[in-house]
Design an enzyme around this catalytic site. Sequence first.
Site, PDB file in Angstrom:
ATOM      1  N   LYS A 146     -10.900  -9.376 -47.463  1.00  0.00           N
ATOM      2  CA  LYS A 146      -9.422  -9.953 -47.300  1.00  0.00           C
ATOM      3  C   LYS A 146      -9.256 -11.457 -47.606  1.00  0.00           C
ATOM      4  O   LYS A 146     -10.120 -12.119 -46.935  1.00  0.00           O
ATOM      5  CB  LYS A 146      -9.099  -9.773 -45.682  1.00  0.00           C
ATOM      6  CG  LYS A 146      -7.827 -10.473 -45.372  1.00  0.00           C
ATOM      7  CD  LYS A 146      -7.473 -10.487 -43.970  1.00  0.00           C
ATOM      8  CE  LYS A 146      -6.459 -11.474 -43.300  1.00  0.00           C
ATOM      9  NZ  LYS A 146      -5.963 -11.443 -41.934  1.00  0.00           N
ATOM     10  N   ASN A 172      -4.262  -8.571 -34.878  1.00  0.00           N
ATOM     11  CA  ASN A 172      -5.646  -8.619 -33.844  1.00  0.00           C
ATOM     12  C   ASN A 172      -5.203  -9.235 -32.790  1.00  0.00           C
ATOM     13  O   ASN A 172      -5.301  -8.458 -31.733  1.00  0.00           O
ATOM     14  CB  ASN A 172      -6.270  -9.854 -34.655  1.00  0.00           C
ATOM     15  CG  ASN A 172      -7.670 -10.158 -33.991  1.00  0.00           C
ATOM     16  OD1 ASN A 172      -8.758 -10.520 -34.499  1.00  0.00           O
ATOM     17  ND2 ASN A 172      -7.887  -9.926 -32.529  1.00  0.00           N
ATOM     18  N   THR A 173      -4.250 -10.280 -32.900  1.00  0.00           N
ATOM     19  CA  THR A 173      -3.887 -10.846 -31.296  1.00  0.00           C
ATOM     20  C   THR A 173      -3.183  -9.841 -30.596  1.00  0.00           C
ATOM     21  O   THR A 173      -3.190  -9.876 -29.192  1.00  0.00           O
ATOM     22  CB  THR A 173      -3.176 -12.095 -31.702  1.00  0.00           C
ATOM     23  OG1 THR A 173      -3.827 -13.109 -32.607  1.00  0.00           O
ATOM     24  CG2 THR A 173      -2.637 -12.932 -30.605  1.00  0.00           C
ATOM     25  N   GLY A 204      -0.871 -14.901 -35.232  1.00  0.00           N
ATOM     26  CA  GLY A 204      -1.039 -15.227 -33.659  1.00  0.00           C
ATOM     27  C   GLY A 204       0.287 -15.417 -32.896  1.00  0.00           C
ATOM     28  O   GLY A 204       0.445 -15.574 -31.676  1.00  0.00           O
ATOM     29  N   ALA A 245      -0.355  -9.876 -39.754  1.00  0.00           N
ATOM     30  CA  ALA A 245      -0.055 -11.057 -38.911  1.00  0.00           C
ATOM     31  C   ALA A 245       1.580 -11.086 -38.241  1.00  0.00           C
ATOM     32  O   ALA A 245       2.641 -10.618 -39.107  1.00  0.00           O
ATOM     33  CB  ALA A 245      -0.078 -12.506 -39.647  1.00  0.00           C
ATOM     34  N   GLY A 246       1.744 -11.369 -37.058  1.00  0.00           N
ATOM     35  CA  GLY A 246       2.739 -11.649 -36.393  1.00  0.00           C
ATOM     36  C   GLY A 246       3.362 -10.386 -35.512  1.00  0.00           C
ATOM     37  O   GLY A 246       4.281 -10.556 -34.739  1.00  0.00           O
TER      38      GLY A 246
END
Lengths: 67, 267
Positions: B106, B215-216, B167, B193-194
């Site tokens: 990535k 992830n987050t 995040g 993301a997001g």
Amino acid sequence: MQITINGHLKSFDYDRMTIAELVAHMNLTGKRIAIECNGEIIARSQYEFTQLSQDDALEIVGAVGGG
Amino acid sequence: MRELDMNDELIIAGKNYQSRLLVGTGKYRDFAETRAAIDASGAQIVTVAIRRTNIGQHANEPSLLDFLPPEEFTYLPNTAGCYSAEEAVRTLRLARELLDGHKLVKLEVLGDPNTLYPNVIETIAAAKTLVQEGFDVMVYTSDDPIIAKQLEEIGCCAVMPLASLIGSGMGILNPWNLQIIIENAKIPVLVDAGVGCASDAAIAMELGCAGVLMNTAIASAKNPVLMASAMKKAIEAGRESFLAGRMPKKLYSASPSSPTTGMISGA
């Protein structure tokens, strides 16, 4: 000899040392790591044949959690 | 379900995956929680970061990879924290050595430490080098359709526009751009993301994304394992909803779902 490892200057009581010996000295033998010496990646198979020299700069990296 | 639907697999760089949810391994309380959440997510591809080894102490401390063995997961080493093409390429060359010649990576090159917004100019430069060197590059980028297309033309194996900032958990801020990127792409488009909650993931899949990387949203949920399970279902529901094809939107309907005859009033 003195070597920079991951940005820290380290002194060793040896005049000659291979990367394999350094890895063993640091208790990293068998650990999943990758090593760059003076900006060049050293293949794992070459650790025992690669002599370190005074003022070499090593980066020793591993995989950690990340997104 | 029809056989066609049962074989609906995500294909990245010639390899098939049953799960369309890709997850990060950062921000968890400990490795046990990381593992439990990833198991609940059903993810087969997990991102890892490449960092300097802690020298000296704790040589026998378990590592992340002990909890996520390579026989069970496909690793996706990332370039998180890199701000130049040179840094990113250097990091992934090390990752390839670290992971015994592993090619799937990535790429992300950031442009600003406050927003973590991608620097697409450096990203394109790094992508060119990595593709030339034989890497299979999944590339994180902005939701700019022109940049996404250029990254595809360079030879990236998947393009991964942001839904919103890394995040942030703000969800999909520009579904229209994502739709343009998806319509123009011949390679998988994944939102990276997001995403903040399960409905965000479902919306991404309903737009036609091939998958979602997060992830987050999982790691920072109050109950990460439960959120991982929710995300798995949302990805599957969103994918099925996309494949099923939604009904057309109408302001109102003159065709009720119940019969118009046989009313008890006898009218």
